[in-house]
Design an enzyme around this catalytic site. Structure first.
Site, PDB file in Angstrom:
ATOM      1  NE  ARG A 356      32.687  10.682 -31.544  1.00 50.63           N
ATOM      2  CZ  ARG A 356      33.379  10.662 -32.689  1.00 50.63           C
ATOM      3  NH1 ARG A 356      32.797  10.843 -33.848  1.00 50.63           N
ATOM      4  NH2 ARG A 356      34.673  10.446 -32.668  1.00 50.63           N
ATOM      5  NE  ARG A 362      38.269  15.992 -38.203  1.00 46.56           N
ATOM      6  CZ  ARG A 362      38.693  15.773 -36.956  1.00 46.56           C
ATOM      7  NH1 ARG A 362      38.512  14.595 -36.380  1.00 46.56           N
ATOM      8  NH2 ARG A 362      39.296  16.715 -36.276  1.00 46.56           N
ATOM      9  CG  ASP A 363      33.965  11.616 -37.507  1.00 44.75           C
ATOM     10  OD1 ASP A 363      35.036  11.738 -38.110  1.00 44.75           O
ATOM     11  OD2 ASP A 363      33.891  11.310 -36.299  1.00 44.75           O
ATOM     12  CG  ASP A 495      40.664  12.244 -33.653  1.00 47.16           C
ATOM     13  OD1 ASP A 495      40.130  13.307 -33.992  1.00 47.16           O
ATOM     14  OD2 ASP A 495      40.163  11.122 -33.866  1.00 47.16           O
ATOM     15  CD  GLU A 639      44.547   8.394 -34.833  1.00 51.10           C
ATOM     16  OE1 GLU A 639      44.712   7.363 -34.121  1.00 51.10           O
ATOM     17  OE2 GLU A 639      43.463   9.007 -34.889  1.00 51.10           O
TER      18      GLU A 639
HETATM   19  C1  NOJ Z   1      38.543   8.884 -35.805  1.00 50.20           C
HETATM   20  C2  NOJ Z   1      37.699  10.108 -35.716  1.00 50.20           C
HETATM   21  O1  NOJ Z   1      36.321   9.752 -35.658  1.00 50.20           O
HETATM   22  C3  NOJ Z   1      37.943  10.992 -36.912  1.00 50.20           C
HETATM   23  O2  NOJ Z   1      37.213  12.179 -36.761  1.00 50.20           O
HETATM   24  C4  NOJ Z   1      39.405  11.297 -37.067  1.00 50.20           C
HETATM   25  O3  NOJ Z   1      39.576  12.106 -38.193  1.00 50.20           O
HETATM   26  C5  NOJ Z   1      40.178  10.011 -37.180  1.00 50.20           C
HETATM   27  N1  NOJ Z   1      39.941   9.233 -35.998  1.00 50.20           N
HETATM   28  C6  NOJ Z   1      41.691  10.251 -37.333  1.00 50.20           C
HETATM   29  O4  NOJ Z   1      42.275  10.704 -36.167  1.00 50.20           O
END
Ligand code: NOJ
Length: 803
Positions: A356, A362-363, A495, A639
């Site tokens: 990556r 978002r992260d 995700d 998840e």
């Molecule tokens: C890991 C991803 O880096 C993150 O952005 C995401 O919110 C979580 N997985 C949950 O799916």
């Protein structure tokens, strides 16, 4: 089983049993030069990018090999070992190893047959040229603790990649092996890549690395891996170490390495000290570097500087509560991990191999939240950077390249962006994370002028930060799905949720609701009544839709697919309850206290386990809708009903907002790494770092954790503790104190630096309450309620909070 302990005074985790259930890693360096090292010296280094700047090799998902190896050999007996337990792996009844992972350095000490070795690995914080060194140092000290003189040989080994692109180095062997060679240059091995391009038009293709020895004489050398290791040998038994001499072979069309040998005699009680150096350097720089470290005391000063740099940051919040694991994580390890995720995003760990090649939107915006209370100025730079990665229409680049060029970037609509980043479309939640992050920064610093700062968009144009935020809201409003709720787009935070083009996300709806609230606060502060009114109307409008569409009897649902199938209804055979919509109903302020308590009680009943609350339950097996990609994972994994630890952070925050301190701490301790130090064989991961998720009750390995270090868990749990449990809740004008603690916390203290003032806060809780304020005294003056206006703060403040 226990493999180590926390040395809290020195902020180190000490591993005194080296056969840990997984490599337990530490991070060295800065964005200029990054390095990951395990307790057995496994790991790799890279310049700027894990994917495109890899300089030494590591084989992922194997046996923590190779690494930064130092071999020692007794010249009289021929016996040899390594200064870290692996790779030679001497029997542990004869070999003692102690690894200390500290803030930006790792020191590995070993004792074997009266020889004590100590190797300190680090990347200097600064160099004579300025901050952010681009080389690493392995400082070696060997001591003869025996009664007779000893003749010792020492070999340093670094396995260079053939070229900087990690993937090319691993798989494109018909090409990469033939562009590189090594030379011996008196003090160092020089590796060249594409050296024929020197003096040619494409000179930028030339790369050179050095592996040097300073403070001792090179007795022999080798630049070719095969000759160093020998036929059918491994890192555990290299033929050249066995023989006691490197054969001088240099690489031409095979695998390069840097191997240097020095030999010395040690009288009883005497030590030898020298330094190995590694970096992407030109030949002349190699000479300069080796010359600088001829002074073998330099590493001690550089390590001291690293400690000062880190400890000063971490000292900006120091808590002393009755729970030692909590203190240790908040004061040091969780805080340090927040900085590591802030710097490295999801780029490079022993799991992420660097592919990556940029910042996930978002992260990264989430990661910023974890350091705001410790280093708001560092956070501000990244806030500006992330705002500049917002597209002019309000959405965000899902992946922001390390080479991000604001105003000139292509975007998911463009084929070139998709090709380069692998990210095909917009996420529904990306820019909504800006609201809590920007709010936290402004509240921590009082710097509301930031709202007027003009920042470019990623593709074209520029605007004030406040207008960037408005555009983020506009993006959600322009992307509504069925029932007028925000569309889930490619995915939201999860995700694995593909709700379809018009499918909608309840998590995003709640985030948007919260964003309206933050915009109202900011607009009011700006005296922008029109925007405040508009946001209040939107909040009300969406509140009604959430009420009508997102609630099912006793729970908030997770989403509605484009075929109008509601996900997360009570009574569904699978995935009937989801954690995030319940916790976010509280965090966003949508659920009032009564409903908040009711949904979180349901969470406790349906989702909690001894290692934390599951993301949803029951796991998908047979009843997943099309687009529930979580089905691909084993039950109780990631998840698909795993304990996704980032969500645990939001749950802690939500419980604390409701004033249920005991429950908040209970959740905290279920997944606190330090609290799991004694069950390392179950958890596997480092007891000083969070992982992404923990396997839950459907798994035969309940409690096993995965994806270490680089995870949103770090910042989210930090916020859950600082803002939630400790109740440090700043706003633009001051600081609200609202601790939410278990009733057996009868008193605790917090030392916090806030807007340049020192706050010494003592919380008294003689009656064993979980929340509430009976009296707040600041420098002898009783406050109204639980609020401290910033304007009354002195350089140092004595604050007493009676619960
Ligand atoms: C890991 C991803 O880096 C993150 O952005 C995401 O919110 C979580 N997985 C949950 O799916």
């Amino acid at each position: 089983m226990k493999y180590g302990y926390f040395d809290q005074a020195s902020r180190e985790y000490v591993i005194d049993k080296p056969d840990t259930p997984a490599p337990w890693a530490n991070y060295l360096g800065s964005p200029a030069y990054g390095a990951i090292i395990s307790n057995n010296a496994g790991g790799y280094s890279f310049v700027k990018s894990g994917a495109a700047g890899r300089i030494i090799r590591y084989r992922f998902n194997e046996q923590d090999r190779p690494g930064r190896y130092i071999y020692l050999r007794d010249e009289e007996t021929g016996d040899y070992w390594s200064a870290s337990w692996q790779p030679v792996g001497k029997p542990l009844d004869q070999y003692k190893s102690v690894c200390r992972h500290g803030t930006g350095y790792t020191r590995i000490e070993a004792d074997y047959k009266d020889i004590h070795s100590q190797v300190s690995y680090y990347v200097p914080h600064s160099t004579p040229e300025g901050a952010g060194a681009d080389h690493e140092v392995w400082k070696v000290k060997i001591t003869n603790n025996g009664k007779t003189p000893r003749k010792i040989s020492c070999f340093g080994y670094a396995e260079f990649t053939c070229e900087s692109f990690y993937e090319q180095d691993q798989v494109n062997l018909q090409y990469t092996q033939f562009i590189t060679r090594t030379y011996f240059k008196d003090k160092f091995i020089l590796q060249t890549i594409n050296e024929n391009c020197l003096n040619a038009v494409n000179e930028s293709r030339v790369e050179t690395r050095i592996f040097a020895l300073a403070g001792a004489k090179v007795a022999s050398f080798c630049g070719d891996r095969a000759n160093f290791l020998g036929k059918y040998r491994d890192y555990g038994n290299p033929v050249s170490v066995e023989k006691g001499r490197l054969d001088g072979t240099l690489n031409y069309n095979m695998n390069p390495c840097g191997a240097l040998h020095t030999a010395f005699e040690l009288a009883p009680g005497k030590s030898a000290e020298f330094v190995f150096l590694l970096g992407q350097k030109r030949e002349s720089q190699g000479n300069e570097l080796a010359a600088r470290y001829e002074d073998t005391t330099l590493p001690d000063r550089e390590i001291a500087e690293l400690k000062t740099y880190w400890h000063k940051k971490l000292d900006n919040l120091k808590v002393t509560t009755p729970n030692d694991n909590f203190n240790n994580m908040i004061n040091t390890w969780n805080a340090y991990q927040c900085f590591i995720t802030f710097v490295w995003s999801r780029a490079a760990s022993l799991i992420y191999c660097g592919h990556r090649n940029g910042y996930g939107y978002r992260d990264t915006v989430q990661d910023i939240q974890g350091i705001i209370h410790l280093d708001p100025e560092m956070a501000l730079d990244k806030i500006r950077f992330m705002i500049s990665a917002q597209v002019n229409h309000g959405g965000a680049l899902p992946l922001v390249k390390y080479t991000h060029n604001p105003g000139h970037e292509n975007k998911p609509e463009d084929e070139s962006y998709r090709r380069e980043t692998g990210s095909p479309s917009y996420r529904a939640d990306d820019t909504l994370w800006l609201f809590p992050t920007v709010w936290k920064y402004i509240a921590e610093t009082g710097n509301s002028a930031l709202l007027e700062e003009v920042i470019p968009y990623a593709d074209f144009g520029e605007d004030t930060l406040f207008n960037h935020l408005k555009k983020a809201i506009g993006f959600s409003l322009n992307n509504l799905g069925i029932h007028g709720l925000p569309a889930g787009l490619h995915a939201d935070w999860n995700d694995c949720l593909r709700l379809g083009a018009k499918g909608v996300s309840v998590f995003v709806a709640l985030q948007l609701y919260y964003a309206f609230e933050i915009m109202i606060r900011l607009a009011k502060h700006k005296k922008d009544t029109a925007t405040a009114k508009e946001m209040a109307e939107l909040k009300e409008r969406f509140g009604k839709i959430i009420e009508e569409r997102c609630w099912d009897k006793d729970r908030f649902v997770r989403g509605i697919t484009e075929n109008d199938v509601t996900v997360g209804k009570g009574g569904d055979p699978e995935a009937s309850i989801w954690l995030n919509p319940q916790s976010w109903a509280v965090i966003s302020g949508f659920a009032d206290e009564k409903r908040g308590k009711a949904v979180l009680d349901l969470v406790f009943k349906e989702l909690n386990t001894r290692y934390g609350a599951r993301l949803m339950s029951p796991s998908y097996r047979k009843h997943a809708f099309d687009g529930a990609l979580a089905l691909l994972f084993n039950p109780s994994t990631k998840e698909n009903g795993g304990i996704f630890l980032q969500s645990q952070g939001w749950l802690i925050l939500a419980e604390a907002f409701l004033g249920r301190g005991a429950r908040a701490l209970e959740y905290y301790l279920e997944s606190c790494p330090a609290a799991q130090n004694d069950i390392a064989d179950t958890r596997l991961m480092e007891p000083y770092a969070y992982s992404q998720f923990t396997e839950s009750t459907d798994s035969p390995f309940e409690g096993r954790s995965h994806v270490h270090w680089l995870t949103g868990t770090a910042s989210t749990v930090m916020v859950g503790c600082v803002e939630g449990i400790l109740g440090l809740r700043p706003d633009i004008d001051g600081l609200c104190l609202a601790p939410s603690v278990p009733s057996d916390w009868k008193s605790f203290t917090m030392e916090k630096v806030f807007r340049g003032s020192k706050l010494n806060i003592k919380v008294n809780n003689p009656d064993g309450r979980e929340c509430g304020c009976r009296k707040l005294t600041v420098n002898g003056t009783v406050m109204e309620g639980n609020y401290i206006p910033a304007s009354i703060l002195k350089p140092a403040n004595e604050i007493i909070f009676d619960m």
